[in-house]
Design a protein around this motif. Structure first.
Motif: not given
Length: 617
Positions: A556-574
């Motif tokens: 159904g296509c000749r090419h594809y591009a998949i982009w994922d993004f994630n980010t994490t913030y350590a609010a405290t040690k735990n």
């Protein structure tokens, strides 16, 4: 001819072991480099730079930093690896070097079953319950039949679980698009020689959308699912050199069938476990004795299931400062039923013995010969020798090459599957697939911050099994085709230009021909890009997976591009708070060919968001 080859291989191993077992001991001993230790490629701990194989390691930190939900999600970001989704949610197969014949292990326990499917894969990643209990995933590309037997043609994936250490409980909760909710709880600890690690999870999704025709946002009918899982690892240290380990994993999955199968459900019940006695733990070459049992049951227009049990034994010896020998024996028995498709209680029993010698010939040369004998109760005895060599040009560079015989026996579905409605018929007269795989490769560490990996492989498989559609009779039959040839190239570069930034870049090329005719593939040209940032309490990752050269009519296509993004913030040690976007650009893409029976493609979901929190105490 077979007996002559067998005799020559065994004689070569025996002479090599005797000669090098003494002569190699006199070679100058060199301290091992610091760096990644891997265990899967040689069935013993070895330095990655001294191992003559293409090995990729996914660490627990990478899994945690990217908040991967499944093993398939983690593997999909490895260069040269494709993870496909079938027409049922959660069902997925791993493809390495363009080959579906891949062995999947958990702590060395084999998950592949003899029932199989109408592809060459014989294990679904959907049976794995959680990533929370994973210490690392080792991906070994190339022939592995000499150590792991049938299926180890494209490579081996070994999932190594976490041993309980500190006393800790963690809760991971997230919610997001398409009424998605995930809840996971873990507990670990260690006391008086006992240690444990337990993980339990519940995942739900109501549906998913994808980008349809004319850029419309289309809802995929019957795309909801619900998964419940629990996994346990329990260890008891008996002495400095001995321990017992109990693994148990259970997963229940209830999911809709995508496409035109409106209202139909598919239910999976997975259970697998093992009791392992580990001995010689303080020795350079460790040993174990394991009993394992796997049970897989699926309910879809009738039940089909398979039971597998087995005993695995391995031992090893350090014959000198530069010579290590590992040997073992296996007994596996399966019983498969697909009653609505023509067979019931079909038993398959296999027995195997193997031996491999890892030799340091000089300060720079390593030689690894090995051989395995498998006896299949329906297809007789098969020998799979191997030979690999590694040259350490300097401390930062290795050049390696390997050759190995491979084989894959027909599965129960291959031989006995019958579907009158769609005209699909197995073939009890099939021959096992057999052939050889070669790999040459190069690794160079420019510094501790930059590494280049390059490899080229080719394979030649005789009597390859295909399900072939005949337009004249409108029937699809399992057949042995004459020859299947593959070749491919992989390049990857990883770097850390500063304390806060790192990146990884990858390219892979796969070319497959069956009897000289080109085979269409999900990812003829594959590209990977990862950009990673860490500063103070913030972590962020941008992950790209791209493919080109696809056949438009099939995918159904000749090419594809998949982009994922994630980010994490350590609010405290735990406490960590994280946010994910999958398919950032909301592209339409398919990683499964168009169904010949329904005329449907099976698209993966469009852009989705996820917000979560992880708390440890």
């Amino acid at each position: 001819m077979q007996k002559d080859l067998t005799g020559r291989v065994l004689a070569t191993l025996a002479i090599g072991t005797l000669c090098f077992g003494t002569a190699v001991c006199q070679a100058e001993t060199v301290n091992e480099d610091l760096g990644d230790m891997v265990v899967t490629a040689e069935r013993m701990p070895s330095q990655r730079m001294s191992t003559p194989a293409d090995v990729t390691v996914i660490t627990a930190k990478q899994i945690e930093d990217n908040h991967y939900q499944t093993v398939g999600e983690a593997l999909a970001n490895v260069n040269g690896v494709v993870v496909t989704n079938g027409n049922a949610n959660g069902d997925s197969e791993v493809v390495i070097n363009g080959d579906q014949r891949v062995v999947v292990l958990v702590d060395g326990q084999r998950l592949n079953n003899d029932q199989g499917s109408m592809t060459r894969a014989s294990v679904s990643l959907g049976m794995l319950p959680s990533v929370k209990n994973i210490e690392r995933i080792e991906v070994v590309k190339g022939a592995g039949s000499a150590l792991y037997g049938s299926d180890a043609v494209g490579g081996v994936v070994n999932i190594i679980t976490r041993k309980g250490t500190k006393s800790e409980t963690s809760v991971d909760l997230n919610t997001g698009s398409f009424k998605t909710h995930n809840y996971e709880l873990t507990n670990q600890g260690s006391e008086q020689g006992w240690s444990w690690f337990v993980a339990a999870g519940l995942q739900k999704r109501g549906y998913f959308n994808y980008k349809g025709d004319n850029d419309s946002r289309t809802r995929m009918a019957n795309s909801d699912y619900s998964n419940k899982s629990v996994s346990l690892r329990l260890d008891k240290q008996l002495s400095d050199n001995d321990s017992l380990r109990l693994n148990f994993n259970h997963k229940l999955a209830d999911m809709g069938i995508l496409g035109k199968a409106a209202g139909r459900r598919q239910k999976h019940n997975y259970n697998y476990g093992a009791l392992t006695w580990n001995f010689k733990e303080q020795q350079p070459v460790k040993g174990f004795l394991r009993y394992f049992a796997n049970y897989k049951s699926t309910d879809y227009q009738g039940k089909y299931d398979t039971h597998v049990q087995g005993v695995d034994y391995q031992n090893g010896w350090k014959l000198g400062p530069n010579n290590k020998l590992v040997a073992g024996a296996e007994w596996h028995q399966s019983e498969s039923t697909n009653k609505q498709s023509g067979y019931e209680n079909k038993k398959i029993t296999t027995k195997a013995v193997f031996v491999q010698d890892t030799m340091r010939l000089t300060d720079k040369w390593f030689f690894v010969p090995g051989v395995r004998m498998d006896h299949h109760d329906a297809f007789g005895t098969h020998w799979t020798p191997k030979a690999a060599i590694n040259y350490r040009a300097d401390k930062q560079t290795k050049i390696y090459g390997s050759w190995g015989r491979v084989f894959k026996a027909p599965t129960a579905d291959d031989m006995f599957y019958t579907d009158e409605m769609y005209g699909m018929y197995g073939n009890p007269h099939l021959k096992p697939e057999s052939g050889h795989v070669e790999t040459i490769g190069f690794t160079h560490e420019f510094s501790r911050k930059a590494t280049l990996d390059a490899s080229y492989f080719w394979s030649n498989i005789h009597d390859a099994i295909k399900w072939v559609y005949d337009p004249a009779t409108l029937l699809t039959n399992a057949e042995n085709v004459s020859r299947e040839k593959k070749q491919g190239v992989q390049l990857s570069f990883t770097g850390r230009p500063s304390a806060h930034w790192s990146y990884d870049i990858g390219y892979s090329y796969i070319d497959t021909k069956t009897d000289g005719a080109k085979v269409l593939f999900y990812q003829p040209n594959g590209y990977r890009l990862g950009l990673h940032y860490h500063y103070d309490r913030w972590t962020a990752n941008l992950l790209g997976r791209m493919g080109s050269g696809l056949d438009d009519n099939t995918y159904g296509c000749r090419h594809y591009a998949i982009w994922d993004f994630n980010t994490t913030y350590a609010a405290t040690k735990n406490v960590d708070v994280y946010f994910k976007i999958n398919n950032l650009t909301n592209k339409m893409y398919y990683l499964v060919p168009k169904s010949a029976y329904t005329g449907w493609y099976y698209p993966l979901q469009g852009r989705s968001f996820q917000l979560g929190i992880k708390v440890s105490f």
